[in-house]
Design a protein around this motif. Sequence first.
Motif, PDB file in Angstrom:
ATOM      1  N   LEU A  37      48.594  39.518 114.049  1.00  0.00           N
ATOM      2  CA  LEU A  37      47.232  39.906 113.668  1.00  0.00           C
ATOM      3  C   LEU A  37      47.186  40.422 112.228  1.00  0.00           C
ATOM      4  CD1 LEU A  37      45.967  41.737 116.876  1.00  0.00           C
ATOM      5  CD2 LEU A  37      44.867  39.782 115.779  1.00  0.00           C
TER       6      LEU A  37
ATOM      7  N   ASN B 161      48.541  37.684 109.435  1.00  0.00           N
ATOM      8  CA  ASN B 161      47.575  36.595 109.298  1.00  0.00           C
ATOM      9  C   ASN B 161      46.304  37.075 108.599  1.00  0.00           C
ATOM     10  OD1 ASN B 161      46.853  33.740 109.971  1.00  0.00           O
ATOM     11  ND2 ASN B 161      45.151  34.826 110.946  1.00  0.00           N
ATOM     12  N   THR B 162      45.866  38.277 108.901  1.00  0.00           N
ATOM     13  CA  THR B 162      44.673  38.816 108.253  1.00  0.00           C
ATOM     14  C   THR B 162      44.891  39.011 106.764  1.00  0.00           C
ATOM     15  OG1 THR B 162      43.922  39.868 110.285  1.00  0.00           O
ATOM     16  CG2 THR B 162      43.029  40.731 108.220  1.00  0.00           C
TER      17      THR B 162
ATOM     18  N   LEU C 183      36.976  39.531 108.245  1.00  0.00           N
ATOM     19  CA  LEU C 183      38.346  39.230 108.675  1.00  0.00           C
ATOM     20  C   LEU C 183      39.075  40.509 109.071  1.00  0.00           C
ATOM     21  CD1 LEU C 183      39.211  36.580 105.945  1.00  0.00           C
ATOM     22  CD2 LEU C 183      38.941  36.144 108.393  1.00  0.00           C
ATOM     23  N   PHE C 184      38.900  41.554 108.270  1.00  0.00           N
ATOM     24  CA  PHE C 184      39.553  42.827 108.568  1.00  0.00           C
ATOM     25  C   PHE C 184      39.057  43.405 109.890  1.00  0.00           C
ATOM     26  CE2 PHE C 184      39.939  47.420 108.357  1.00  0.00           C
ATOM     27  CZ  PHE C 184      41.296  47.537 108.109  1.00  0.00           C
TER      28      PHE C 184
ATOM     29  N   MET D 291      40.655  41.775 112.777  1.00  0.00           N
ATOM     30  CA  MET D 291      41.998  42.303 112.991  1.00  0.00           C
ATOM     31  C   MET D 291      41.929  43.629 113.750  1.00  0.00           C
ATOM     32  SD  MET D 291      44.817  43.697 110.241  1.00  0.00           S
ATOM     33  CE  MET D 291      44.005  45.283 110.078  1.00  0.00           C
TER      34      MET D 291
END
Length: 106
Positions: free
Chosen positions: A39, A42-43, A79-80, A83
């Motif tokens: 996680l 990738n983030t 995106l954050f 995550m």
Amino acid sequence: MITVTVYGSDGALKKFTAQGHAEFSEKGQDIICAAASVLMINTVNAIDSLTNNSVIAEEKDGFLTCSFPNGIDEEGMLLFEAMLLGLTQIQDDYEGRYLQVVMKEE
């Protein structure tokens, strides 16, 4: 335990760090560690590659830090937040025994 600390100021994300090992299972078999690592890494890669945000990241065994020296835009924040959703779900599913997410003002 993995501790993920998110640092912000006035509601704006500045950086996050992750330290420790889940110790759910032996090294190489630890599904909590693997899920959290995927996680987070990738983030960081997605924010760096797919947005116009500046990212400074460092990773070594049991440690990850990622900062956004120019702040983070709406795309990067989405995106954050995705995550964080995954990490808090792991935290909740395992009652905070292996992973903890902490929010701090800086």
